[in-house]
Design a protein around this motif. Structure first.
Motif, mmCIF file in Angstrom:
data_model
loop_
_atom_site.group_PDB
_atom_site.id
_atom_site.type_symbol
_atom_site.label_atom_id
_atom_site.label_comp_id
_atom_site.label_asym_id
_atom_site.label_seq_id
_atom_site.Cartn_x
_atom_site.Cartn_y
_atom_site.Cartn_z
ATOM 1 N N GLY A 24 -17.651 -22.354 -22.978
ATOM 2 C CA GLY A 24 -16.377 -22.937 -23.397
ATOM 3 C C GLY A 24 -15.535 -23.516 -22.284
ATOM 4 N N VAL A 25 -16.047 -23.513 -21.056
ATOM 5 C CA VAL A 25 -15.274 -24.017 -19.910
ATOM 6 C C VAL A 25 -15.924 -25.296 -19.380
ATOM 7 C CG1 VAL A 25 -14.556 -23.490 -17.537
ATOM 8 C CG2 VAL A 25 -14.428 -21.720 -19.310
ATOM 9 N N THR A 26 -15.121 -26.327 -19.202
ATOM 10 C CA THR A 26 -15.621 -27.603 -18.680
ATOM 11 C C THR A 26 -15.650 -27.547 -17.151
ATOM 12 O OG1 THR A 26 -14.756 -28.772 -20.595
ATOM 13 C CG2 THR A 26 -15.218 -30.108 -18.642
ATOM 14 N N ILE A 27 -16.826 -27.807 -16.587
ATOM 15 C CA ILE A 27 -17.007 -27.752 -15.133
ATOM 16 C C ILE A 27 -17.458 -29.129 -14.649
ATOM 17 C CG2 ILE A 27 -18.291 -26.652 -13.251
ATOM 18 C CD1 ILE A 27 -18.774 -24.270 -15.102
ATOM 19 N N PRO A 28 -16.701 -29.741 -13.755
ATOM 20 C CA PRO A 28 -17.159 -31.018 -13.201
ATOM 21 C C PRO A 28 -18.501 -30.830 -12.497
ATOM 22 C CG PRO A 28 -14.876 -30.543 -12.569
ATOM 23 C CD PRO A 28 -15.429 -29.288 -13.183
ATOM 24 N N ALA A 111 -16.327 -17.807 -13.791
ATOM 25 C CA ALA A 111 -16.738 -16.711 -14.685
ATOM 26 C C ALA A 111 -15.547 -16.066 -15.401
ATOM 27 C CB ALA A 111 -17.529 -15.664 -13.909
ATOM 28 N N GLU A 112 -14.435 -15.922 -14.706
ATOM 29 C CA GLU A 112 -13.273 -15.287 -15.359
ATOM 30 C C GLU A 112 -12.725 -16.169 -16.478
ATOM 31 O OE1 GLU A 112 -12.468 -12.104 -15.008
ATOM 32 O OE2 GLU A 112 -14.255 -12.178 -13.747
ATOM 33 N N ALA A 113 -12.676 -17.469 -16.222
ATOM 34 C CA ALA A 113 -12.203 -18.401 -17.267
ATOM 35 C C ALA A 113 -13.144 -18.369 -18.466
ATOM 36 C CB ALA A 113 -12.105 -19.810 -16.701
ATOM 37 N N ARG A 117 -12.140 -17.342 -22.253
ATOM 38 C CA ARG A 117 -12.358 -18.268 -23.386
ATOM 39 C C ARG A 117 -13.195 -17.606 -24.487
ATOM 40 N NH1 ARG A 117 -10.705 -21.237 -27.048
ATOM 41 N NH2 ARG A 117 -12.056 -22.935 -27.751
ATOM 42 N N LEU A 118 -14.243 -16.893 -24.089
ATOM 43 C CA LEU A 118 -15.073 -16.204 -25.090
ATOM 44 C C LEU A 118 -14.238 -15.150 -25.817
ATOM 45 C CD1 LEU A 118 -18.451 -15.715 -23.163
ATOM 46 C CD2 LEU A 118 -17.934 -17.432 -24.910
ATOM 47 N N SER A 130 -18.996 -9.976 -20.540
ATOM 48 C CA SER A 130 -19.467 -10.234 -19.180
ATOM 49 C C SER A 130 -20.122 -11.611 -19.118
ATOM 50 C CB SER A 130 -20.480 -9.141 -18.812
ATOM 51 O OG SER A 130 -21.323 -9.572 -17.774
ATOM 52 N N VAL A 131 -19.816 -12.353 -18.075
ATOM 53 C CA VAL A 131 -20.531 -13.611 -17.793
ATOM 54 C C VAL A 131 -20.947 -13.550 -16.333
ATOM 55 C CG1 VAL A 131 -20.423 -16.120 -17.629
ATOM 56 C CG2 VAL A 131 -19.184 -14.942 -19.478
#
Ligand SMILES: Nc1ccn([C@@H]2O[C@H](COP(=O)(O)O)[C@@H](O)[C@H]2O)c(=O)n1
Ligand SMILES: C[C@@]1(CO)OP(=O)(O)OP(=O)(O)OC[C@H]1O
Length: 159
Positions: A24-28, A111-113, A117-118, A130-131
Motif C-alpha cells: 500500500g505504499v508508493t516507492i519511487p 517498512a513502518e509506513a 497502511r496495512l 510485520s513487514v
C-alpha cells in the motif's frame, strides 16, 4: 480455540516505470511492476494468506485477472474483501507477517509506513503486523532484478 493459519506467495515482474506499490505504499523506483491490478505483490500475498486460512480459494478466484473490472485496481480492495470474508465466517486476523524478496528497492526505510497502511486497511493494531525484506543474494529472478516476490503468513482467531 479454532486457530487458523494461512500462507500466501506472489510474484510480479518488473516493467518500465518510475515507482512500485508495496503493501500500500508508493516507492519511487527506476522500474514499475507489471500486473492486471496495481501489482502490489506484498498485499496480494497477504490477501492469499487470509483466504488460505479460511480455506476459501485464492485471490484469482475472487478477483479473476480476466475481469476488466480489476484492471489497475488498488489492491486494498482485495485485502478488505478477505478481511470481511473472515469476519463473515466468524474470524479476525490475529497477526500477519509479510516478507518481500528483492535486491531493490530497499524496503527497510518504508517498512513502518507499510505496517501502518496495512493496519489501517485491516482495522488492526500495527503491533500485530510485520513487514520485512530479504535479498536473494543476487541469485535467481529476484537476484537478477527481474521482479519482486512476496511471502505472507497470517493467523486468524474466532471473533
Ligand atoms: N529489498 C531489501 C532487501 C533487504 N533489506 C534489508 O537488508 C537486510 C539484509 O538483507 P540480506 O538479503 O542480505 O539478508 C535484510 O534483513 C533487510 O533488513 C531491505 O531493507 N530491502
Ligand atoms: C490481483 C489480480 C486481479 O485481477 O491481478 P494481478 O494484479 O495480475 O495480480 P496476481 O497476483 O497475479 O493475482 C491475480 C488477480 O486476482
Amino acid at each position: 480455540m479454532d486457530i487458523r493459519l494461512g500462507n500466501g506467495f506472489d510474484v510480479h515482474r518488473f516493467e518500465a516505470g518510475d515507482h512500485v506499490i508495496l503493501c500500500g505504499v508508493t516507492i519511487p523506483h527506476d522500474k514499475g511492476l507489471q500486473g492486471h491490478s496495481d501489482a502490489d505483490v506484498g498485499m496480494h500475498a497477504l490477501t492469499d494468506a487470509i483466504y488460505g486460512a479460511l480455506a476459501r480459494g485464492d485471490i484469482g478466484q475472487h478477483f479473476p485477472p480476466s475481469d476488466p473490472q480489476w484492471k489497475g485496481a488498488a489492491s486494498d480492495i482485495f485485502l478488505r474483501h478477505a478481511v470481511a470474508l473472515a469476519a463473515e465466517m466468524g474470524f479476525r486476523v490475529n497477526n500477519a507477517d509479510v516478507t518481500l524478496i528483492c535486491e531493490k528497492p530497499k524496503i527497510g526505510p518504508h517498512a513502518e509506513a507499510m505496517r501502518a497502511r496495512l493496519g489501517q486497511i485491516m482495522g488492526m493494531e500495527v503491533d500485530r503486523l510485520s513487514v520485512k525484506a530479504t535479498t536473494s543474494e543476487t541469485l535467481g529472478f529476484t537476484g537478477r532484478g527481474e521482479g519482486i516476490a512476496a511471502l505472507a503468513t497470517a493467523t486468524l482467531v474466532p471473533l
